[in-house]
Enzyme design. Structure first.
Site, PDB file in Angstrom:
ATOM      1  N   LYS A  42       0.650  -1.471  -0.102  1.00  0.00           N
ATOM      2  CA  LYS A  42       0.328   0.068   0.241  1.00  0.00           C
ATOM      3  C   LYS A  42       1.073   1.908   0.051  1.00  0.00           C
ATOM      4  CE  LYS A  42      -4.386   0.172   0.615  1.00  0.00           C
ATOM      5  NZ  LYS A  42      -5.668  -0.323   0.562  1.00  0.00           N
ATOM      6  N   GLY A  85     -24.261   2.930   4.109  1.00  0.00           N
ATOM      7  CA  GLY A  85     -23.942   3.936   3.090  1.00  0.00           C
ATOM      8  C   GLY A  85     -24.018   3.080   1.579  1.00  0.00           C
ATOM      9  N   VAL A  86     -24.474   4.537   1.544  1.00  0.00           N
ATOM     10  CA  VAL A  86     -25.264   3.986  -0.413  1.00  0.00           C
ATOM     11  C   VAL A  86     -24.152   4.487  -1.123  1.00  0.00           C
ATOM     12  CG1 VAL A  86     -26.691   2.967  -0.204  1.00  0.00           C
ATOM     13  CG2 VAL A  86     -27.019   4.763  -0.232  1.00  0.00           C
ATOM     14  N   GLY A  87     -22.640   4.807  -1.396  1.00  0.00           N
ATOM     15  CA  GLY A  87     -21.995   5.475  -1.524  1.00  0.00           C
ATOM     16  C   GLY A  87     -21.769   4.357  -3.670  1.00  0.00           C
ATOM     17  N   ASN A  88     -20.867   4.326  -3.570  1.00  0.00           N
ATOM     18  CA  ASN A  88     -20.362   3.369  -4.469  1.00  0.00           C
ATOM     19  C   ASN A  88     -20.224   1.877  -4.986  1.00  0.00           C
ATOM     20  OD1 ASN A  88     -18.961   6.003  -6.728  1.00  0.00           O
ATOM     21  ND2 ASN A  88     -17.139   5.597  -5.262  1.00  0.00           N
ATOM     22  N   TYR A  93     -23.884   1.607  -3.322  1.00  0.00           N
ATOM     23  CA  TYR A  93     -25.677   1.670  -4.370  1.00  0.00           C
ATOM     24  C   TYR A  93     -25.953   0.566  -5.643  1.00  0.00           C
ATOM     25  CZ  TYR A  93     -27.695   3.197  -8.991  1.00  0.00           C
ATOM     26  OH  TYR A  93     -27.868   3.223 -10.221  1.00  0.00           O
TER      27      TYR A  93
END
Ligand code: NAD
Length: 370
Positions: free
Chosen positions: A81, A180-183, A186
Site C-alpha cells: 500500500k 452507506g450507499v456510495g459506490n 449503490y
C-alpha cells in the site's frame, strides 16, 4: 514515536520506502508487506495525516491487510500500500502524481499501485504515464471503477452467509440493512433489489439516498438507527470500526456482511459477535471483488474471467464459515488462519524453488483463471 524498525518488525514487513520530490510537493511512504505469493499490490491513499507517524501506522496496517486479502482470494499477489501525505482536494497535481509514478517505477514491480481514498481512476491514468506498475486506470486495458465487482462479490458472499446461518441462500424476501450507499452500496442495492430483497438504507448524504429510494424502493432510516433495524443481514458499506462495544448490543440482524474495510474495531468484537450467534462474513474476504478486478489487468483484462473469479467469493465465505464452525473460532480468526496457511505454503514453495517467485499450484491455477 516508536522506531520504524520496531514497528516494521511488529507487522512483519519486508520493506518500507520513504520518498520525497520537493519540486512536485510529494511526500510518500510505500509499505511492501509481503511478496511471498507475488508482487505486492494495493491502492495509494492520499490523506491529510496529522503527522508522519500517523501516515506510517496507516500504511503498515493497510499493506498487511492487502497480503491477507490477496491470499484468501487465491491470488498470486502479495500485499502493499502507499500513502501520500497531503490534502487530495488542494494538493493533488499532475506533477505530484507523475512523481509518485516514478517512485513506483523505481521499485521495479515489487509494488503495484491502484486507487484508494483520495485517488481516482483518472489519477491512475496520470500515474501510468510514468510507470508500468499501476492498475485500475481507464486507459490502455485499465479496468476502471472496481466498485461494481466489489458489490457483486459482496452479494455472492451474502448468499453463502445466509446458507451458513440456516436461512437458505435466496435473497428473495430477505431484509438487508445497508449502511452507506456510495459506490459499492449503490451497486449492492441494485443486485439485492433484482434478487427480491427488501432494502433499508442509511447515508449521511441525502442525494445518495434519493437515488436508491427512487430506483429500488428502499426504506430510509437515520445513521444511528441502522444498527437496530430488524433484518436478516446488516451490510456495513461506509466506514471501518463500526462493529464495537457500542453498536453490537444494538444489532438485531442474523448476519453481518458488507464491503467496508476493517469493520471490527477490535479482535474482541469479533468474539462478541460469535458468542451472540451473529454470522460475520470477514470484511477482507467478502470485499475482494475490487482487488480481483484490478489484479486481472496484469494478465490482460477479461471481464468474463473476472466474473468467474468474483463468483468464487461464495465458496471462500462458505469455506471460512465452515472452518469457523469446525474449529469453534470466530470467522475473522478462521479467515486469518486460511491466509496464513496459504502464505506459509507459498513461503515453503519459494524456498524449494531457490527463493524465486513461486506460488502454490492451487494459487497458480486460480490466478490463471482470473
Ligand atoms: P464511498 O465513499 O463511495 O461510499 C461510502 C458512503 O458511505 C458514502 O455515500 C458516505 O456518504 C456514506 N457514509 C459515510 N459515513 C457514514 C455514516 N456515518 N453513516 C452512513 N453513511 C455514511 O465508498 P465506497 O467505494 O462505496 O466504499 C465503501 C466501503 O467499502 C469503504 O469502507 C471502502 O473502503 C470499502 N471497499 C470499497 C471497495 C471499492 O471497490 N470501492 C473495495 C473494497 C472495500
Amino acid at each position: 514515536m516508536t522506531g520504524v524498525f520496531h514497528q516494521i518488525e511488529q507487522y512483519g514487513h519486508e520493506q518500507i520506502v520513504y520518498a520525497q520530490d520537493k519540486e512536485a510537493g510529494l511526500r510518500a511512504i510505500i509499505g511492501v508487506h509481503s511478496t511471498t505469493l507475488g508482487p505486492s499490490l494495493g491502492g495509494c491513499r492520499m490523506w491529510k495525516y496529522s503527522d508522519e507517524g500517523e501516515a506510517l501506522r496507516d500504511v503498515l496496517r493497510l499493506s498487511r491487510g492487502m497480503t491477507y486479502k490477496a491470499a484468501v482470494a487465491g491470488l498470486a499477489l502479495g500485499g502493499g500500500k502507499a500513502v501520500v501525505i497531503g490534502d487530495a482536494r488542494t494538493q493533488k497535481t499532475p506533477e505530484l502524481l507523475k512523481a509518485f509514478g516514478r517512485l513506483v517505477e523505481g521499485l521495479s514491480g515489487r509494488y503495484i499501485t491502484a486507487e484508494d481514498v483520495g485517488m481516482k481512476v483518472q489519477d491512475i491514468d496520470v500515474i501510468r504515464t510514468q510507470t508500468r506498475f499501476a492498475v485500475g486506470g481507464s486507459n490502455e486495458g485499465g479496468s476502471g471503477d472496481p466498485s461494481v465487482m466489489t458489490a457483486f462479490g459482496t452479494f455472492q458472499g451474502m448468499k453463502a452467509a445466509l446458507k451458513a446461518a440456516g436461512l437458505g441462500e435466496e435473497l428473495n424476501g430477505k431484509t438487508v440493512a445497508i449502511q452507506g450507499v456510495g459506490n459499492v452500496g449503490y451497486h449492492l442495492c441494485s443486485y439485492l433489489s433484482a434478487a427480491g430483497a427488501k432494502l433499508v438504507v442509511t447515508d449521511i448524504y441525502p442525494n445518495q439516498l434519493e437515488k436508491v429510494v427512487q430506483e429500488f424502493g428502499a426504506e430510509v432510516v437515520g445513521p444511528d438507527q441502522i444498527y437496530g433495524v430488524d433484518c436478516d443481514i446488516f451490510a456495513p458499506c461506509a466506514l471501518g470500526a463500526i462493529l464495537n462495544s457500542r453498536t453490537i448490543p444494538l444489532l438485531k440482524c442474523k448476519i453481518v456482511a458488507g464491503s467496508a474495510n476493517n469493520q471490527l474495531e477490535t479482535e474482541a468484537d469479533g468474539y462478541t459477535l460469535f458468542k451472540q450467534g451473529i454470522v460475520y462474513a470477514p470484511d477482507y474476504a467478502i470485499n475482494a471483488g475490487g482487488l480481483i478486478n484490478v489484479a486481472a489487468e496484469l494478465d490482460g483484462y477479461n471481464q468474463e474471467k473476472v466474473l468467474t473469479k468474483v463468483n468464487q467469493i461464495y465458496s471462500t465465505i462458505e469455506n471460512i464459515l465452515d472452518r469457523s464452525g469446525k474449529d469453534n473460532v470466530p470467522p475473522h480468526v478462521a479467515a486469518d488462519r486460511l491466509a496464513e496457511q496459504r502464505i506459509s505454503e507459498g513461503r515453503l514453495q519459494k524456498k524449494d524453488n531457490g527463493g524465486c517467485c513461486a506460488v502454490s499450484s492451487q494459487l497458480s491455477a486460480s490466478v490463471s483463471a482470473v
